[in-house]
Design an enzyme around this catalytic site. Structure first.
Site, mmCIF file in Angstrom:
data_model
loop_
_atom_site.group_PDB
_atom_site.id
_atom_site.type_symbol
_atom_site.label_atom_id
_atom_site.label_comp_id
_atom_site.label_asym_id
_atom_site.label_seq_id
_atom_site.Cartn_x
_atom_site.Cartn_y
_atom_site.Cartn_z
ATOM 1 N N ARG A 32 0.805 -1.214 0.000
ATOM 2 C CA ARG A 32 0.000 0.000 0.000
ATOM 3 C C ARG A 32 0.846 1.276 0.000
ATOM 4 O O ARG A 32 0.406 2.312 -0.489
ATOM 5 C CB ARG A 32 -0.932 0.009 1.206
ATOM 6 N N ASP A 144 -14.953 10.407 9.038
ATOM 7 C CA ASP A 144 -13.945 9.398 8.718
ATOM 8 C C ASP A 144 -12.569 10.058 8.767
ATOM 9 O O ASP A 144 -12.454 11.280 8.596
ATOM 10 C CB ASP A 144 -14.178 8.794 7.323
HETATM 11 C C1 LIG Z 1 -14.225 -0.964 6.883
HETATM 12 S S1 LIG Z 1 -14.703 0.725 6.817
HETATM 13 C C2 LIG Z 1 -16.324 0.649 7.539
HETATM 14 C C3 LIG Z 1 -17.303 1.563 6.884
HETATM 15 C C4 LIG Z 1 -18.742 1.489 7.420
HETATM 16 N N1 LIG Z 1 -18.825 1.888 8.806
HETATM 17 C C5 LIG Z 1 -19.299 0.101 7.248
HETATM 18 O O1 LIG Z 1 -19.510 -0.623 8.216
HETATM 19 O O2 LIG Z 1 -19.569 -0.279 6.101
HETATM 20 C C6 LIG Z 1 -13.701 1.402 8.140
HETATM 21 C C7 LIG Z 1 -13.561 2.907 8.067
HETATM 22 O O3 LIG Z 1 -12.963 3.359 9.293
HETATM 23 C C8 LIG Z 1 -12.126 4.437 8.999
HETATM 24 N N2 LIG Z 1 -11.179 4.630 10.120
HETATM 25 C C9 LIG Z 1 -10.135 3.847 10.496
HETATM 26 N N3 LIG Z 1 -9.494 4.375 11.550
HETATM 27 C C10 LIG Z 1 -10.168 5.508 11.874
HETATM 28 C C11 LIG Z 1 -9.994 6.507 12.885
HETATM 29 N N4 LIG Z 1 -8.991 6.442 13.773
HETATM 30 N N5 LIG Z 1 -10.857 7.542 12.915
HETATM 31 C C12 LIG Z 1 -11.873 7.631 12.009
HETATM 32 N N6 LIG Z 1 -12.089 6.725 11.032
HETATM 33 C C13 LIG Z 1 -11.246 5.676 10.966
HETATM 34 C C14 LIG Z 1 -11.457 4.029 7.696
HETATM 35 O O4 LIG Z 1 -10.917 5.133 7.009
HETATM 36 C C15 LIG Z 1 -12.613 3.347 6.968
HETATM 37 O O5 LIG Z 1 -13.264 4.226 6.082
#
Ligand SMILES: C[S@@+](CC[C@H](N)C(=O)[O-])C[C@H]1O[C@@H](n2cnc3c(N)ncnc32)[C@H](O)[C@@H]1O
Length: 280
Positions: A32, A144
């Protein structure tokens, strides 16, 4: 990527966004980030680490690094059962005659919203629920850490394959079909886009971009990337940002088991801040 480089970079990722990268993720991380190395003309991950932790790199590259390492998989109506519970149980208990939101207004938070499918699903479901609860009116805060996914979410344009899980009657009501060169793409209608505010937010920083308390929180499929201490601290903060009686939805592989917390369990993956709890 050497083990030492992996350790340095994974410690940085953990410190900046709480994401815990186990040693098995070394190849994934190298894959990545290698594009970023090339873009910056750097020849090793060590050089990349040194750059991204320098004052200049922190300002210009750290966000790119975080965008690369976060996993953004999502979909419309993901874990559909949650949206059925929302309509059949959560909304009636919040806006019904004895509920804490009798005026019909709900503050909803999609706490890791990725490319927007989750908050727009919430918007569709809540807008539809007005047929039964005419006074229902919701503001959705969608946050996010990843700036790229937020740009996508704000555009609100999705391909035919992506909108597949949206029920047919909602597709007709809430998605505009592209014409000409936009054929095969759909855009969320302005009425729903207006319900959602997107903000860049790091959940573990505790600095959340709203002053109201939330009545419904979707924090799904993000805590799996965090370790226990990070999860415990996160839920302490989220609890403080919820109104008494508010509901918390986690992803289907997630739970609060093993975490110190004050929520009431209501169903698998669904919790509630107790109705009688003092506002904090
Ligand atoms: C797998 S996606 C889940 C999206 C949605 N909640 C779902 O269940 O379909 C995880 C998201 O968490 C975000 N994320 C990860 N670490 C984070 C943080 N410390 N603060 C805010 N968002 C975060 C990532 O950028 C990503 O878009």
């Amino acid at each position: 990527m050497s083990d030492k480089e992996f350790r340095l970079l994974s410690e940085l990722v953990y410190a900046e966004c709480g994401i815990k990268l186990e040693p098995g993720k070394k190849i994934m991380l190298a894959g990545r980030l290698s594009k970023r190395l090339r873009a910056l003309g750097l020849s090793s991950f060590r050089e990349y680490h040194d750059y991204v932790t320098s004052p200049e790199g922190r300002a210009s590259e750290l966000g790119n690094m975080i965008d690369r390492v976060s996993t953004n998989k999502t979909e419309f109506f993901r874990e559909r059962h949650h949206f059925d519970v929302l309509v059949d149980e959560t909304i009636p208990s919040l806006v019904g005659p004895d509920g804490p939101c009798r005026d019909g207004h709900l503050n909803v938070w999609s706490a890791a919203c990725s490319t927007g499918e989750e908050p727009y699903t919430l918007a569709m479901v809540l807008a539809d629920a007005r047929d039964k609860w005419p006074r229902l009116n919701a503001s959705i805060m969608a946050t996010d850490i990843n700036r790229e996914v937020l740009q996508h979410a704000i555009r609100a344009v999705y391909s035919k394959t992506i909108v597949q899980p949206v029920p047919a009657h909602m597709r007709t009501r809430y998605l505009l079909r592209g014409k000409g060169e936009k054929d095969g793409y759909y855009r969320v209608v302005p009425e729903l886009r207006k319900m959602v505010t997107f903000r860049h937010t790091n959940l573990i920083s505790g600095d959340y971009p709203f002053s109201c308390t939330m009545d419904v929180v979707f924090c799904r499929n993000v805590i799996i990337y965090f370790d226990r201490p990070t999860q415990t601290e996160l839920f302490r903060r989220i609890y403080a940002k919820m109104s008494p009686g508010a509901y918390l939805f986690l992803g289907h592989a997630e739970s609060l088991q093993g975490i110190e917390h004050k929520f009431e369990w209501t169903a698998p993956t669904i919790y509630r801040r107790p109705v009688g709890a003092e506002r904090s």
